[in-house]
Design a protein around this motif. Structure first.
Motif, PDB file in Angstrom:
ATOM      1  N   ASP A  16      76.994  48.923  54.237  1.00 11.26           N
ATOM      2  CA  ASP A  16      77.447  47.540  54.237  1.00 11.26           C
ATOM      3  C   ASP A  16      76.368  46.595  54.777  1.00 11.26           C
ATOM      4  O   ASP A  16      76.585  45.817  55.701  1.00 11.26           O
ATOM      5  CB  ASP A  16      78.730  47.447  55.090  1.00 11.26           C
ATOM      6  CG  ASP A  16      79.478  46.156  54.787  1.00 11.26           C
ATOM      7  OD1 ASP A  16      79.200  45.567  53.737  1.00 11.26           O
ATOM      8  OD2 ASP A  16      80.311  45.741  55.616  1.00 11.26           O
ATOM      9  N   CYS A  17      75.165  46.742  54.220  1.00 12.06           N
ATOM     10  CA  CYS A  17      74.064  45.877  54.648  1.00 12.06           C
ATOM     11  C   CYS A  17      73.206  45.519  53.436  1.00 12.06           C
ATOM     12  O   CYS A  17      73.451  46.012  52.334  1.00 12.06           O
ATOM     13  CB  CYS A  17      73.206  46.588  55.710  1.00 12.06           C
ATOM     14  SG  CYS A  17      72.323  48.022  55.074  1.00 12.06           S
ATOM     15  N   LYS A  23      75.053  49.777  50.177  1.00 10.49           N
ATOM     16  CA  LYS A  23      76.500  49.585  50.000  1.00 10.49           C
ATOM     17  C   LYS A  23      77.267  50.437  51.022  1.00 10.49           C
ATOM     18  O   LYS A  23      78.194  49.958  51.677  1.00 10.49           O
ATOM     19  CB  LYS A  23      76.882  49.987  48.569  1.00 10.49           C
ATOM     20  CG  LYS A  23      78.216  49.453  48.136  1.00 10.49           C
ATOM     21  CD  LYS A  23      78.397  49.648  46.651  1.00 10.49           C
ATOM     22  CE  LYS A  23      79.872  49.419  46.347  1.00 10.49           C
ATOM     23  NZ  LYS A  23      80.283  50.103  45.154  1.00 10.49           N
ATOM     24  N   GLU A  24      76.819  51.691  51.145  1.00  2.00           N
ATOM     25  CA  GLU A  24      77.481  52.603  52.103  1.00  2.00           C
ATOM     26  C   GLU A  24      77.441  52.036  53.526  1.00  2.00           C
ATOM     27  O   GLU A  24      78.395  52.158  54.279  1.00  2.00           O
ATOM     28  CB  GLU A  24      76.775  53.969  52.110  1.00  2.00           C
ATOM     29  CG  GLU A  24      77.105  54.857  50.936  1.00  2.00           C
ATOM     30  CD  GLU A  24      78.537  55.364  50.987  1.00  2.00           C
ATOM     31  OE1 GLU A  24      79.148  55.339  52.068  1.00  2.00           O
ATOM     32  OE2 GLU A  24      79.041  55.762  49.914  1.00  2.00           O
TER      33      GLU A  24
END
Ligand code: SF4
Ligand code: SF3
Length: 554
Positions: A479-480, A476-477
């Motif tokens: 964005d993948c 999530k951090e």
């Protein structure tokens, strides 16, 4: 007997893969193995009626929990007591018949046609051991091998063994007061599917992934149970050397048993030591608050003959992995919960009096050993509390790769693979570990990266849930997707919980998992092809080469 549910399973030139003589490699005799198959069969019969009854709004919690317990007793290295299975099979019949009555009553009330399932649902078990042993042809996992072929038998086995792992974790959560109706419903549906002996590979593959998805829910439930009852894991040191005084050693996975024991021994002067999968107890605030939870003694299950013989106190096995108790400690080992060995006293209802008396009668440690320790407590709360530091270290290039090196330990020589692998990980990589496989390397000091230890003990094998949460949070951090993270999974399997964990990772779509030390016997060459094509599963090769390939993929 025919059993190929664990990594130790026999390999013979004549008969291929599977323990099928008078005794399995684990020490389970043919009688117990056959009765375990009938136990599993009985549990399927309960599930068939539990499913039908549930569809008409009738639930039976005792039956739901019995299904868990019944399957748990058949896991590798849990219960070797043939007589216990005779009792449990009789109990299973009573529970199934009660559910059938309730279902048929509900169907009449609701004016819906009564269904009459076949197979385990209508099986009439003999009441004595000799009679039961004549009935085993109903229940053997390979009973129709000649008709359906090894791939279908293998898929059914993978689904069933995964369910056994699910049942064990779910039972631990139940004991801690956590259960979930949706989980019971899905477990019973999956068992019902197996009771119908499907021959469709696609259906069975889907069933395996569903078991993985159920296991995710169950590991989440067990995480909620452990953290709800004992607090979120905290990082800290667990002593690994002895302290002078009387002692009890607790092995297995059941934290409730450990808690009860700590309560019952708090004013006795007896020190409590963890063993094997109990090590993470030292990270839970409510457990480590007991000063007499003194440390961890020994390593993983396969070393117990030596370690238990050397331990001068009572020993309690709360779940897998038990192996044949040796004469040198047979008079001071006790079983609890689903565990059993003929002639070994079983502690009932969380009452540890017998073990406490055993510890008092034993010599205890006569002197303090030099203090040594290992670090524990890097569950999701600990790691995610420094998520910003971790993310920063990845962005700055200080951390180039993460490895999850987790799962079971065992006696196979090839398991040095995991020691070599961890030893050779580059200095800018982080290793998350869980399960009893960690004992291969958890005493190593790998240093730290910007204050983050390079070796993080996430907990028990069920704490794969924590590792997954850490991976999802990182994805999530950045964005993948999880498969896009610089993260490799090196899973070591031995028994059926590891099968459940593997299926969970597959159900999340995680690709490129390294699986070892050898592939399960039920994964036939055709199944392996499917797993390689769909999930890019990688059988273990040479540690240094696998490591290089994993690093090259980032
Ligand atoms: Fe063999 Fe493992 Fe089954 Fe024991 S549990 S009989 S070692 S396959
Ligand atoms: Fe170990 Fe038996 Fe599987 Fe919970 S204690 S990981 S092998």
């Amino acid at each position: 007997m025919f059993c190929y549910q664990c990594e130790q399973t026999a390999h013979s030139k004549k008969n291929g893969i599977g323990c099928q003589t008078a005794q399995g490699v684990c020490g389970k005799d043919a009688t117990t193995a056959d009765l375990q198959d009938l136990m599993t069969y009985s549990v399927k019969g309960i599930a068939q009626y539990a499913k039908l009854a549930r569809e008409l709004g009738h639930t039976d919690n005792e039956a739901d929990v019995f299904i868990l317990y019944g399957l748990f007793t058949t896991l590798t290295n849990v219960n070797f007591n043939a007589d216990r299975f005779v009792e449990l099979i009789a109990e299973a019949k009573q529970i199934r018949d009660r559910l059938r009555e309730a279902y048929e009553h509900a169907a009449v009330e609701q004016n819906v046609p009564i269904e009459t399932p076949e197979g385990p649902a209508v099986w009439e078990p003999a009441t004595v051991k000799a009679g039961l042993l004549l009935q085993v042809e109903h229940a053997a996992i390979d009973k129709d091998l000649d008709i359906v072929g090894e791939d279908i038998v293998g898929l059914r086995a993978m689904m069933l063994y995964g369910l056994k792992g699910v049942a064990a974790y779910c039972y631990h959560a139940h004991v801690l007061g956590y259960q979930n109706e949706e989980v019971f419903e899905r477990i019973e549906k999956a068992l019902d599917l197996l009771a119908n002996e499907p021959t469709d590979a696609e259906l069975l593959l889907g069933g395996c992934l569903e078991v993985g998805a159920i296991n995710l829910k169950v590991m989440e439930l067990l995480d909620a149970a452990n953290t709800g009852q004992f607090g979120a894991q905290e990082a800290g040191a667990a002593r690994t050397t002895a302290v002078k005084g009387k002692a009890i050693l607790v092995s297995g996975h059941d934290m409730q048993d450990l808690y009860d024991l700590l309560e019952q021994t708090k004013d006795t002067g007896i020190n409590i030591y963890t063993h094997g999968e109990m090590l993470p107890a030292h990270a839970y605030p409510k457990l480590k608050a007991y000063p007499h939870l003194i440390g961890n003694y020994g390593t993983a299950w396969q070393n117990q003959h030596m370690e238990f013989a050397a331990f001068p106190g009572a020993i309690i096995m709360t779940s897998n992995c038990l192996i044949e108790p040796q004469d040198s400690y047979k008079d001071r080992i006790f079983t609890a919960g689903p565990v059993g060995w003929p002639g070994v006293p079983h502690l009932e209802h969380g009452d540890f009096t017998l073990a406490i008396e055993g510890a008092k009668a034993a010599e205890g440690f006569t002197e303090d050993e030099e203090e040594k320790s290992v670090m524990v407590g890097f569950g999701r709360h600990t790691v995610l509390s420094v998520a910003d530091k971790v993310v920063e270290a990845v962005k700055s290039g200080d951390i180039s790769h993460f490895f999850v090196v987790g799962g079971c330990d065992g006696a196979a020589p090839g398991r040095n693979y995991y020691t070599e692998l961890v030893e050779q990980t580059p200095d800018d990589t982080v290793v998350l570990t869980l399960g009893c496989g960690k004992y291969r390397f958890n005493d190593q000091d790998l240093g730290d990266i910007a204050g983050i230890p390079r070796l993080l003990d996430v907990g028990q094998c069920n704490d794969t849930y924590s590792a997954i949460q850490i991976a999802l949070a990182l994805a999530k951090e950045f964005d993948c997707g999880v498969n896009d993270l610089p993260l490799s999974y090196m899973v070591s399997w031995f028994e059926q919980k590891a099968v459940a964990v593997l299926l969970s990772l597959l159900s999340l779509g995680i690709k490129g998992i390294h699986l070892g030390p050898t592939l399960p016997g039920f994964i036939t060459p055709n199944l392996l092809n499917i797993l390689v094509e769909t999930f890019d599963i990688k059988p273990n090769g040479v540690a240094s080469e696998d490591l290089a390939k994993a690093l090259a993929q980032q």
